[in-house]
Design a protein around this motif. Structure first.
Motif, short mmCIF file in Angstrom:
data_model
loop_
_atom_site.label_atom_id
_atom_site.label_comp_id
_atom_site.label_asym_id
_atom_site.label_seq_id
_atom_site.Cartn_x
_atom_site.Cartn_y
_atom_site.Cartn_z
N GLN A 8 8.02 21.96 -50.42
CA GLN A 8 6.61 21.56 -50.32
C GLN A 8 6.46 20.05 -50.38
OE1 GLN A 8 4.25 23.61 -53.28
NE2 GLN A 8 4.97 25.61 -52.58
N VAL A 9 7.16 19.41 -51.31
CA VAL A 9 7.01 17.96 -51.44
C VAL A 9 7.62 17.25 -50.24
CG1 VAL A 9 9.06 17.31 -52.82
CG2 VAL A 9 6.91 16.10 -53.15
N ASN A 16 9.29 24.16 -54.48
CA ASN A 16 8.65 22.88 -54.84
C ASN A 16 9.20 21.75 -53.98
OD1 ASN A 16 7.32 24.24 -56.85
ND2 ASN A 16 8.13 23.01 -58.53
N ALA A 35 7.79 18.39 -47.20
CA ALA A 35 6.82 18.60 -46.11
C ALA A 35 5.60 17.70 -46.29
CB ALA A 35 6.41 20.06 -46.03
N SER A 36 5.12 17.55 -47.51
CA SER A 36 3.94 16.71 -47.74
C SER A 36 4.23 15.24 -47.43
CB SER A 36 3.43 16.87 -49.17
OG SER A 36 4.25 16.19 -50.10
N TRP A 37 5.46 14.82 -47.56
CA TRP A 37 5.85 13.45 -47.22
C TRP A 37 6.12 13.29 -45.73
CZ3 TRP A 37 10.09 13.03 -51.54
CH2 TRP A 37 9.48 12.89 -52.78
N GLY A 38 6.25 14.40 -44.99
CA GLY A 38 6.53 14.33 -43.56
C GLY A 38 8.01 14.29 -43.22
N ASP A 59 6.46 7.59 -43.15
CA ASP A 59 5.50 7.17 -42.12
C ASP A 59 5.99 5.94 -41.37
OD1 ASP A 59 3.84 9.28 -42.82
OD2 ASP A 59 2.40 8.02 -43.92
N LYS A 62 6.17 8.95 -48.96
CA LYS A 62 5.41 9.18 -47.73
C LYS A 62 5.25 7.90 -46.93
CE LYS A 62 1.38 11.33 -45.65
NZ LYS A 62 2.06 11.24 -44.38
N PHE A 78 7.74 19.03 -59.47
CA PHE A 78 7.88 18.40 -58.17
C PHE A 78 8.64 17.09 -58.28
CE2 PHE A 78 4.33 21.23 -57.49
CZ PHE A 78 4.60 21.75 -56.23
N TYR A 100 9.72 13.28 -57.51
CA TYR A 100 9.04 12.04 -57.16
C TYR A 100 10.11 10.97 -56.98
CZ TYR A 100 9.50 11.07 -62.18
OH TYR A 100 9.98 10.90 -63.45
#
Length: 182
Positions: free
Chosen positions: A156-157, A153, A159-162, A120, A116, A103, A105
């Motif tokens: 997914q990452v 991967n 999406a997880s961060w928005g 945000d 994230k 993933f 970073y």
């Protein structure tokens, strides 16, 4: 009028009668897919070669959390938001590598609070947030990892961060075909 080759073409400055009727009766509509600002033209700004530490002149291939937040704040302080700009795009400069699970970073020194927190922040200013990646093994500049063989991967990452949307470049793609990749 404008000149095209050796011909002169006349362009009417007035909308067509059908467009005027639609506007007069409120019949015009825009597709709404539920995404923020999806009914507006995609007005935005990309950070490519535009950021620097401490609000100095831009440095090639640089970004950090403070510079990104400063650029996001500028949407409002410079009137871009009032003019309809709603899409912020962080271009190539942010990736630090991949973890042992594959993933992505962010560059830890430049984004100590993670990506994230930056996404945000953009959302708190009513902006969508786009992020850069590349279809190949590495991005176009800087040797950071591309998305080749990591599509799921990376999705997914992001999406997880928005992240709201992704720009995918086409560098370091030897043997790849755009139609198959995209």
């Amino acid at each position: 009028f404008f000149r095209r080759g050796t011909s002169v073409v006349s362009v009417s400055p007035c909308p067509s009668p059908a467009m005027r009727i639609a506007a007069a009766f409120g019949l015009a509509a825009a597709y709404d897919n539920g995404a923020p600002h999806s009914k507006l033209p995609p007005l935005g700004w990309s950070s490519w070669v535009a950021l620097a530490p401490d609000a100095h002149h831009p440095i090639f291939d640089f970004c950090d959390e403070a510079a990104v937040r400063h650029a996001i704040d500028a949407y409002h302080s410079l009137g871009l938001y009032d003019a309809g700009y709603r899409h912020f795009h962080l271009d190539d400069c942010w990736a630090g590598g991949r973890n042992s699970s594959g993933f992505l970073y962010p560059e830890k020194r430049h984004f100590p609070n993670g990506m994230k927190a930056v996404v945000d922040y953009a959302h708190s200013k009513n902006l969508t947030f786009g992020l850069y990646t590349c279809a190949g093994t590495e991005v176009c500049v800087g040797g950071r990892p591309g998305s080749k063989d990591h599509w799921e991967n990376d999705a997914q990452v992001f999406a997880s961060w928005g992240v709201d949307w992704v720009k995918m470049d086409w560098c370091n793609t030897d043997g790849m075909k755009p139609a198959d990749t995209y």
